[in-house]
Design an enzyme around this catalytic site. Structure first.
Site, short mmCIF file in Angstrom:
data_model
loop_
_atom_site.label_atom_id
_atom_site.label_comp_id
_atom_site.label_asym_id
_atom_site.label_seq_id
_atom_site.Cartn_x
_atom_site.Cartn_y
_atom_site.Cartn_z
NE ARG A 218 -4.28 -1.35 -0.03
CZ ARG A 218 -4.45 -2.35 -0.87
NH1 ARG A 218 -3.46 -2.69 -1.69
NH2 ARG A 218 -5.58 -3.03 -0.89
CG HIS A 266 -3.67 -0.07 -6.95
ND1 HIS A 266 -3.96 0.55 -5.75
CD2 HIS A 266 -3.70 -1.41 -6.69
CE1 HIS A 266 -4.17 -0.36 -4.81
NE2 HIS A 266 -4.02 -1.57 -5.36
#
Length: 303
Positions: A218, A266
């Site tokens: 993350r 992502h």
């Protein structure tokens, strides 16, 4: 017992016949809910602000493998993440690609291409190159096994230090020696209070000189300012990032133009619609039968 589906319409088209075949009612969109009390399960990326509208809600199912973006659930409502082999395989593929790109110095060659410069560099062997992988869950183990099969010397780190066959795993108190041996460091950790901001200046100082970073965990785990200082100082040679903080990075952010960094938006994985539906059906069945819910999240540790 009904499941409320709040996701993309193209996914709903795949889910609907599978739920009909299983005899489980599936309602698409909040606007079509006629009896809120009938909703026992909710599938979404981000839930509605007021879940109290559904008094009999039992489980919220995230459409992805991560749940760090989810707010705390109301009392009595459980949270499950999606378990799907496709997610694990996609992330494994991205991690292996990123590791090989950094290992074979692709950021350097991409920079040379932009400059129109043809210049060779020494070609390293995977055999013996030390890779450290933080996060030894299902995805981490799969990535570690694949990289080991390519000849890399792979070690893992997890808070528990739980053993993984054929791979040395360092536990919570072994972070320093783990980092010291990691010429290529991979982050696959979930975002928690302990991992938020983990990769900072003191963290990078424990890596070997010229180490390389792969982040598929993350963005909030990585201090971008510390990353730049580590790159400028030569502590890090390059980095490949699939996650950033924020997402996307703002226009003009230094990382967009830094030739030592490769950024992907992502895209490490996207839940396969059929696999997601089958997992959700497993959650519904487990709730109905009183058995263990697959993908259940310990909400006390989630953040």
């Amino acid at each position: 017992m009904a499941l409320l589906f709040l996701s993309l319409p193209e996914r709903a088209a795949v889910w609907k016949p599978l739920f009909e075949a299983a005899g489980v009612e599936m309602i698409v969109g909040e606007a079509t809910v006629t009896d809120p009390a009938a909703i026992t399960h909710l599938v979404c990326w981000v839930p509605p602000k007021d879940l109290r509208r559904y008094p009999n809600l039992q489980v919220v199912i995230s459409t992805g493998a991560g749940v760090d973006y989810m707010p705390p659930m109301p009392e009595g409502v459980q949270l499950a993440r999606t378990l799907a082999p496709g997610i694990e395989e996609m992330v494994r593929d991205w991690v292996v690609m990123a590791t090989l790109m950094l290992h074979r110095e692709m950021p350097v060659y991409l920079g040379q291409q932009r400059e129109g410069r043809w210049q060779t560099r020494p070609v390293p062997l995977a055999r013996g190159t030390r890779v450290g992988l933080m996060g030894m869950g299902r995805i981490g183990r799969l990535a570690a096994e694949t990289l080991r099969g390519l000849g890399f010397d792979v070690a893992g780190w997890s808070r528990s230090g739980r053993a993984v066959s054929g791979i040395e795993v360092f536990g919570a108190d072994g972070m320093d020696p783990f980092l010291a041996r990691s010429e290529i460091l991979i982050c696959l950790l979930p975002l928690t209070a302990e991992t938020r901001g983990l990769m900072d200046a003191s963290f990078f100082a424990k890596l070997p000189e010229g180490a390389k970073l792969v982040n598929a965990g993350r963005g909030a785990q990585l201090d971008m300012a510390a990353l730049k200082r580590a790159l400028d100082a030569g502590r890090l040679a390059s980095a490949m990032l699939d996650v950033t903080e924020p997402e996307p990075l703002p226009e003009g952010h230094w990382a967009w133009d830094d030739p030592r960094i490769v950024i992907t938006p992502h895209v490490g994985a996207s839940t396969d619609a059929r696999e997601g539906a089958l997992h959700a059906l497993d959650v519904v069945r487990a709730t109905r039968e009183g058995t263990e819910i697959p993908g259940l999240v310990d909400q006390l540790r989630k953040y």
